[in-house]
Scaffold this motif. Sequence first.
Motif, short mmCIF file in Angstrom:
data_model
loop_
_atom_site.label_atom_id
_atom_site.label_comp_id
_atom_site.label_asym_id
_atom_site.label_seq_id
_atom_site.Cartn_x
_atom_site.Cartn_y
_atom_site.Cartn_z
N HIS A 127 80.73 10.38 107.67
CA HIS A 127 80.62 11.76 108.14
C HIS A 127 81.98 12.26 108.63
CE1 HIS A 127 79.64 14.88 111.23
NE2 HIS A 127 78.89 15.31 110.24
N GLY A 128 82.44 13.36 108.05
CA GLY A 128 83.69 13.98 108.48
C GLY A 128 84.94 13.30 107.96
N GLY A 129 84.79 12.23 107.20
CA GLY A 129 85.96 11.51 106.69
C GLY A 129 86.38 12.02 105.32
N SER A 130 87.36 11.35 104.74
CA SER A 130 87.86 11.75 103.42
C SER A 130 87.11 11.06 102.28
CB SER A 130 89.35 11.44 103.31
OG SER A 130 89.57 10.05 103.46
N GLU A 131 86.40 9.99 102.59
CA GLU A 131 85.60 9.30 101.58
C GLU A 131 84.30 10.07 101.34
OE1 GLU A 131 86.49 6.46 99.85
OE2 GLU A 131 88.42 6.86 100.79
N PRO A 132 83.65 9.85 100.20
CA PRO A 132 82.39 10.56 99.94
C PRO A 132 81.34 10.28 101.02
CG PRO A 132 83.16 9.47 97.95
CD PRO A 132 84.05 9.00 99.07
N PHE A 133 80.64 11.34 101.40
CA PHE A 133 79.53 11.23 102.34
C PHE A 133 78.23 10.98 101.59
CE2 PHE A 133 76.14 13.31 104.90
CZ PHE A 133 76.21 12.49 106.03
N ALA A 134 78.14 11.53 100.38
CA ALA A 134 76.96 11.34 99.54
C ALA A 134 77.40 11.18 98.09
CB ALA A 134 76.01 12.52 99.68
N VAL A 135 76.63 10.38 97.35
CA VAL A 135 76.90 10.15 95.94
C VAL A 135 75.61 10.39 95.16
CG1 VAL A 135 77.67 8.49 94.21
CG2 VAL A 135 78.64 8.40 96.52
N LEU A 136 75.70 11.30 94.19
CA LEU A 136 74.57 11.60 93.30
C LEU A 136 74.78 10.83 92.00
CD1 LEU A 136 74.41 15.48 93.70
CD2 LEU A 136 73.16 13.76 95.01
N GLU A 137 73.72 10.19 91.52
CA GLU A 137 73.81 9.42 90.28
C GLU A 137 72.96 10.10 89.21
OE1 GLU A 137 71.97 5.28 88.78
OE2 GLU A 137 73.26 5.11 90.54
N TYR A 138 73.61 10.42 88.09
CA TYR A 138 72.95 11.10 86.97
C TYR A 138 72.97 10.22 85.73
CZ TYR A 138 73.23 15.52 89.54
OH TYR A 138 73.09 16.51 90.47
N ALA A 139 71.89 10.28 84.96
CA ALA A 139 71.82 9.56 83.69
C ALA A 139 71.07 10.39 82.67
CB ALA A 139 71.11 8.22 83.89
N LEU A 140 71.48 10.26 81.44
CA LEU A 140 70.77 10.92 80.36
C LEU A 140 69.51 10.11 80.02
CD1 LEU A 140 70.89 13.35 78.50
CD2 LEU A 140 72.19 11.98 76.88
N ASP A 141 69.67 8.80 80.05
CA ASP A 141 68.57 7.88 79.78
C ASP A 141 68.32 7.06 81.05
OD1 ASP A 141 66.80 5.93 78.96
OD2 ASP A 141 68.08 5.11 77.39
N PRO A 142 67.21 7.25 81.72
CA PRO A 142 66.95 6.55 82.98
C PRO A 142 66.93 5.03 82.84
CG PRO A 142 65.25 8.19 82.55
CD PRO A 142 66.13 8.15 81.35
N ASP A 143 66.72 4.53 81.62
CA ASP A 143 66.68 3.09 81.42
C ASP A 143 68.06 2.48 81.20
OD1 ASP A 143 63.89 3.10 81.67
OD2 ASP A 143 63.65 3.58 79.54
N ALA A 144 69.07 3.31 81.00
CA ALA A 144 70.42 2.83 80.78
C ALA A 144 71.20 2.90 82.10
CB ALA A 144 71.11 3.66 79.70
N ALA A 145 71.00 1.89 82.92
CA ALA A 145 71.52 1.89 84.29
C ALA A 145 73.05 1.97 84.37
CB ALA A 145 71.03 0.66 85.04
N ASP A 146 73.73 1.52 83.33
CA ASP A 146 75.19 1.51 83.38
C ASP A 146 75.81 2.82 82.89
OD1 ASP A 146 75.16 -1.06 84.36
OD2 ASP A 146 75.35 -1.98 82.37
N ASP A 147 75.04 3.60 82.16
CA ASP A 147 75.55 4.85 81.59
C ASP A 147 75.23 6.01 82.52
OD1 ASP A 147 76.46 3.48 79.37
OD2 ASP A 147 74.62 3.82 78.24
N VAL A 148 76.01 6.12 83.60
CA VAL A 148 75.74 7.15 84.59
C VAL A 148 77.01 7.91 84.94
CG1 VAL A 148 73.78 5.91 85.58
CG2 VAL A 148 76.05 5.60 86.57
N LEU A 149 76.81 9.12 85.44
CA LEU A 149 77.87 9.91 86.05
C LEU A 149 77.58 9.98 87.53
CD1 LEU A 149 78.47 12.99 83.70
CD2 LEU A 149 80.11 11.21 84.30
N LEU A 150 78.62 9.84 88.34
CA LEU A 150 78.50 9.88 89.79
C LEU A 150 79.21 11.13 90.30
CD1 LEU A 150 79.38 6.14 90.50
CD2 LEU A 150 77.11 7.15 90.26
#
Length: 166
Positions: A127-150
């Motif tokens: 909180h309040g720092g320079s590092e991410p406070f939250a990370v959203l994980e997106y995938a085109l295929d929910p079963d492909a755990a490695d193929d994500v955008l953060l």
Amino acid sequence: MAIEHDFFGLLESGPDGSIFWSENVEFGDQSVTVDLTAPDQDDVSAAALDVAAAMISALEDIDMRARQAMMSELDDRTSEVIEYIMQQQEQLGDELQDQLVDISGDVHVDVIRSLQLMSMTILADEHGGSEPFAVLEYALDPDAADDVLLVNLATDGAVQSVTSAD
């Protein structure tokens, strides 16, 4: 020790002092896993928990901002968003069309619109720092755990960066 919060309830710390909270949140027609974590409960303020609760409550708006940030990277041929889309095109080939929920004729836009929000991880100690406070994980295929955008968010909800999981 424990921290009590109106939204999260009682957050008990583990033997190492860390805290962890997890819940599935309904989002549109899908369920998104939301985790709140911190390695040391002493680094978590009430303000951090308030911001985290507000982000969870505003997940639809945050998702829209994240997708807009992805769209803004489409002009940069070296962006991780473009690399992710090209990787999906290469891996899926003609099957890519089956993954798209909306076909406008612009495959890059269609992929971003079709990405599923899989999870949101809140790093309450940032909180309040320079590092991410939250990370959203997106995938085109929910079963492909490695193929994500953060999508990394600052405490104020601003998008800091969009990266691949590689």
